[in-house]
Design a protein around this motif. Structure first.
Motif, PDB file in Angstrom:
ATOM      1  N   THR A 165       0.666   5.466   0.288  1.00 45.95           N
ATOM      2  CA  THR A 165      -0.269   6.461   0.805  1.00 45.95           C
ATOM      3  C   THR A 165       0.440   7.794   1.008  1.00 45.95           C
ATOM      4  O   THR A 165       1.638   7.919   0.780  1.00 45.95           O
ATOM      5  CB  THR A 165      -0.869   5.965   2.139  1.00 45.95           C
ATOM      6  OG1 THR A 165      -1.875   6.864   2.573  1.00 45.95           O
ATOM      7  CG2 THR A 165       0.206   5.837   3.205  1.00 45.95           C
ATOM      8  N   ARG A 222       0.847  -1.186   0.000  1.00 49.73           N
ATOM      9  CA  ARG A 222       0.000   0.000   0.000  1.00 49.73           C
ATOM     10  C   ARG A 222       0.888   1.244   0.000  1.00 49.73           C
ATOM     11  O   ARG A 222       1.843   1.344   0.781  1.00 49.73           O
ATOM     12  CB  ARG A 222      -0.894   0.044   1.247  1.00 49.73           C
ATOM     13  CG  ARG A 222      -1.950  -1.042   1.294  1.00 49.73           C
ATOM     14  CD  ARG A 222      -3.057  -0.800   0.260  1.00 49.73           C
ATOM     15  NE  ARG A 222      -4.192  -1.690   0.462  1.00 49.73           N
ATOM     16  CZ  ARG A 222      -4.244  -2.960   0.074  1.00 49.73           C
ATOM     17  NH1 ARG A 222      -3.203  -3.475  -0.556  1.00 49.73           N
ATOM     18  NH2 ARG A 222      -5.313  -3.688   0.309  1.00 49.73           N
ATOM     19  N   LEU A 234      -5.332  -2.608   4.426  1.00 53.64           N
ATOM     20  CA  LEU A 234      -4.447  -3.764   4.269  1.00 53.64           C
ATOM     21  C   LEU A 234      -4.755  -4.850   5.294  1.00 53.64           C
ATOM     22  O   LEU A 234      -4.818  -6.046   4.967  1.00 53.64           O
ATOM     23  CB  LEU A 234      -2.988  -3.295   4.406  1.00 53.64           C
ATOM     24  CG  LEU A 234      -1.900  -4.372   4.434  1.00 53.64           C
ATOM     25  CD1 LEU A 234      -1.888  -5.162   3.133  1.00 53.64           C
ATOM     26  CD2 LEU A 234      -0.537  -3.730   4.689  1.00 53.64           C
ATOM     27  N   ALA A 274      -4.719   3.569   5.225  1.00 55.61           N
ATOM     28  CA  ALA A 274      -4.163   2.574   4.307  1.00 55.61           C
ATOM     29  C   ALA A 274      -3.886   1.257   5.025  1.00 55.61           C
ATOM     30  O   ALA A 274      -4.127   0.174   4.483  1.00 55.61           O
ATOM     31  CB  ALA A 274      -2.886   3.125   3.679  1.00 55.61           C
TER      32      ALA A 274
END
Length: 332
Positions: free
Chosen positions: A223, A221, A237, A233
């Protein structure tokens, strides 16, 4: 009417070039004390009147060093600045700070304009990439420049190996018995350069692969910088059915957001989830966070020492590589 004394007259009287007179008045740190005194004596004898700020600076023998960095966004930058100021000590140097909000982009107009608007004798660039246009301009202006965290063939640099940092994290998590891995990094605004976050991810992924583990794209991820975007984020996940049991966050702020997300989701640390950060900031110590320690103060100190040497002795670019160290704590 008597003719006005010019810089050419001062150069002739002092027995130096016009460019040396200009340097002595505008960039005194780039000439020797003896040369500066010679130029000032000639100027005084001839009644030459340069710009008021230039002659004042020359008489103090003070050089002006610019430091550009994302000061307001990254806590680690303040520690690098501490190292820079420690290296300055009692030397006759003024340090002027310029803030760029994000490191997740290529060279900014602020960096491009500093050599002119900042009236600088030297420049330290922290965690910001140089595009070729800016690099060329700095070279053409012969502005001594040192880079921290990034490298360019034309300039001195102080750096760590971020790829190695990612490998250290992977090896640590594998040794703790983890088999499902995640990564949280900072999204870039430009693909014009490879950021430290990307390099850390590359080293992490490569070391996992060498040990027979795959870092799935779905477990990566990217961000924005900051606790709130990191937490959002990380929640995404960690809410997946096949969530990772270990997450490497590319800096300690992102790691803190991951810990907050784990807490909100009821995940125990490190029983349900291990988290590792990067930098070893004060935040990491407060959170008992496992992290990769960067020699932050040391990098600032080394950069200023390089720049001071460069002011006196132009030459080929030099690189200083500093060592990273994984610091195990309670989150892994």
């Amino acid at each position: 009417m008597a003719a006005r004394t010019t810089i050419y007259d001062v150069a002739t009287a002092a027995g130096v070039s016009i460019s040396t007179v200009s340097l002595a008045l505008n960039s005194p740190a780039r000439v020797s004390q003896a040369t500066r005194h010679k130029v000032l004596a000639a100027a005084d004898a001839l009644g030459f009147v340069p710009k008021q700020d230039a002659v004042a600076k020359a008489r103090r023998g003070v050089g002006r060093i610019g430091v550009i960095a994302p000061f307001t966004s990254y806590p680690s930058i303040a520690r690098r600045l501490n190292g820079i100021l420690r290296a300055v000590g009692r030397r006759p140097l003024e340090v002027v700070l310029f803030d760029q909000e994000s490191a997740a982009q290529s060279s900014s107009p602020l960096l491009a304009g500093l050599p002119i608007t900042g009236r600088l004798d030297g420049l330290i660039v922290v965690s910001l990439s140089l595009d070729e246009a800016v690099a060329g301009r700095l070279t053409d202006l012969r502005l001594p420049t040192v880079l921290i965290d990034v490298r360019h063939s034309r300039f001195d640099s102080v750096h760590t190996d971020d790829t190695t940092g990612g490998r250290l994290v992977a090896e640590h998590l594998i040794s703790r018995g983890h088999r499902e891995f995640g990564f949280l990094g900072e999204a870039q605004r430009s693909d014009a350069y490879v950021s430290p976050s990307q390099q850390r991810l590359a080293g992490y992924r490569a070391a996992l692969a060498e040990a027979g583990h795959i870092l799935a794209d779905g477990n990566v991820r990217l961000t924005g910088h900051g606790l709130a975007p990191a937490c959002a984020a990380a929640k995404e996940l960690l809410s997946a059915p096949d969530r990772p049991s270990a997450v490497f966050a590319a800096n300690d702020t992102l790691a803190a957001g991951t810990l907050r997300a784990a807490h909100d989701l009821g995940l125990a640390i490190p029983g349900d989830l291990a988290v590792v950060g990067f930098d070893d900031s004060e935040l990491a110590e407060a959170l008992d966070l496992t992290t990769v320690r960067q020699p932050l103060e040391e990098s600032g100190h080394a950069a200023m020492e390089l720049l001071i040497q460069r002011l006196d002795h132009p030459g080929t670019a030099r690189e200083v590589a500093l060592r990273l160290q994984l610091i195990p704590r309670g989150t892994s």
